[in-house]
Design an enzyme around this catalytic site. Structure first.
Site, PDB file in Angstrom:
ATOM      1  N   GLY A   1      82.164 -12.759  41.060  1.00 38.40           N
ATOM      2  CA  GLY A   1      82.156 -12.409  39.657  1.00 38.40           C
ATOM      3  C   GLY A   1      81.814 -10.942  39.506  1.00 38.40           C
ATOM      4  O   GLY A   1      81.403 -10.273  40.456  1.00 38.40           O
ATOM      5  N   TYR A   2      81.951 -10.452  38.288  1.00 36.43           N
ATOM      6  CA  TYR A   2      81.780  -9.032  38.018  1.00 36.43           C
ATOM      7  C   TYR A   2      80.692  -8.794  36.989  1.00 36.43           C
ATOM      8  O   TYR A   2      80.653  -9.448  35.946  1.00 36.43           O
ATOM      9  CB  TYR A   2      83.105  -8.414  37.564  1.00 36.43           C
ATOM     10  CG  TYR A   2      84.063  -8.334  38.710  1.00 36.43           C
ATOM     11  CD1 TYR A   2      84.123  -7.194  39.495  1.00 36.43           C
ATOM     12  CD2 TYR A   2      84.846  -9.423  39.071  1.00 36.43           C
ATOM     13  CE1 TYR A   2      84.957  -7.134  40.597  1.00 36.43           C
ATOM     14  CE2 TYR A   2      85.678  -9.372  40.166  1.00 36.43           C
ATOM     15  CZ  TYR A   2      85.733  -8.224  40.925  1.00 36.43           C
ATOM     16  OH  TYR A   2      86.551  -8.179  42.020  1.00 36.43           O
ATOM     17  N   LEU A   3      79.805  -7.841  37.320  1.00 32.43           N
ATOM     18  CA  LEU A   3      78.814  -7.355  36.368  1.00 32.43           C
ATOM     19  C   LEU A   3      79.410  -6.221  35.547  1.00 32.43           C
ATOM     20  O   LEU A   3      79.001  -5.990  34.416  1.00 32.43           O
ATOM     21  CB  LEU A   3      77.554  -6.865  37.100  1.00 32.43           C
ATOM     22  CG  LEU A   3      76.820  -7.929  37.910  1.00 32.43           C
ATOM     23  CD1 LEU A   3      75.744  -7.304  38.775  1.00 32.43           C
ATOM     24  CD2 LEU A   3      76.212  -8.975  36.981  1.00 32.43           C
TER      25      LEU A   3
ATOM     26  N   LEU B   1      80.471 -11.769  34.304  1.00 30.56           N
ATOM     27  CA  LEU B   1      81.507 -12.096  33.325  1.00 30.56           C
ATOM     28  C   LEU B   1      82.208 -13.365  33.789  1.00 30.56           C
ATOM     29  O   LEU B   1      82.399 -13.579  34.980  1.00 30.56           O
ATOM     30  CB  LEU B   1      82.512 -10.944  33.234  1.00 30.56           C
ATOM     31  CG  LEU B   1      81.931  -9.571  32.857  1.00 30.56           C
ATOM     32  CD1 LEU B   1      82.960  -8.484  33.081  1.00 30.56           C
ATOM     33  CD2 LEU B   1      81.450  -9.592  31.414  1.00 30.56           C
TER      34      LEU B   1
ATOM     35  N   ASN C   1      91.219  -7.738  41.817  1.00 36.26           N
ATOM     36  CA  ASN C   1      90.340  -8.876  41.547  1.00 36.26           C
ATOM     37  C   ASN C   1      89.554  -8.688  40.260  1.00 36.26           C
ATOM     38  O   ASN C   1      89.312  -9.646  39.534  1.00 36.26           O
ATOM     39  CB  ASN C   1      89.399  -9.129  42.726  1.00 36.26           C
ATOM     40  CG  ASN C   1      90.066  -9.927  43.823  1.00 36.26           C
ATOM     41  OD1 ASN C   1      90.329 -11.101  43.658  1.00 36.26           O
ATOM     42  ND2 ASN C   1      90.337  -9.281  44.935  1.00 36.26           N
TER      43      ASN C   1
END
Length: 158
Positions: free
Chosen positions: A29-31, A82, A144
């Site tokens: 996942g992405y911050l 997110l 990604n």
């Protein structure tokens, strides 16, 4: 810090599965998914990582990656990243002296399969394995960080 140079391709058949020497489960996942920097949290089997990457310049970008406790990574994926989280299986394939990583996506990206190869410099040449199709290296839809917020697989998937 390292410089990452990778080329990405869509996969056109499942021959990578029998060619693979390893398979790993990845949740990521992405911050942050800002254009100039991405901050990613990943579990790779039973290990955790945080990775910061710069904006792509062609096929190259700066990359900083640090191992963190698995439980911390899992909690960040659940509480801070997110949504939705990328869920994929990574197959490692050695072909003609090169290491290929083939990602088979699950969940909201089910049906997407991509192969990538990291190369030492932009001039490096390599052979394509039989499962490799269209080159999507410069297509931001296949980053990604973009896929993490996509609701479907990009439209020209194969």
């Amino acid at each position: 810090m390292t410089t990452e140079i990778e080329h990405k391709y869509l996969v056109i058949d499942q021959s990578y599965e029998t060619m693979a020497t390893e398979c790993h489960r990845i949740m990521q996942g992405y911050l942050s998914t800002e254009c100039d920097r991405t901050v990613r949290v990943r579990t790779y089997d039973n290990r955790g990582f945080v990775t910061i990457k710069s904006r792509n310049k062609g096929a190259s970008r700066m990359e900083f990656e640090y191992e963190i406790p698995y439980d911390d990574a899992a909690l960040m994926l659940k509480e801070l990243c997110l949504q939705p989280i990328i869920d994929k299986y990574r197959y490692i394939v050695h072909f003609d002296g090169e290491k290929w990583e083939v990602d088979r996506f699950e969940g909201h990206l089910h049906g997407l399969v991509m192969a990538e190869i990291e190369i030492p410099d932009e001039e490096h040449t390599y052979s394509l394995p039989p499962f490799v199709g269209k080159n999507v290296t410069g297509d931001a839809r296949y980053y990604n960080s973009c896929l993490s917020t996509a609701t479907t697989v990009p439209c020209d998937e194969q």
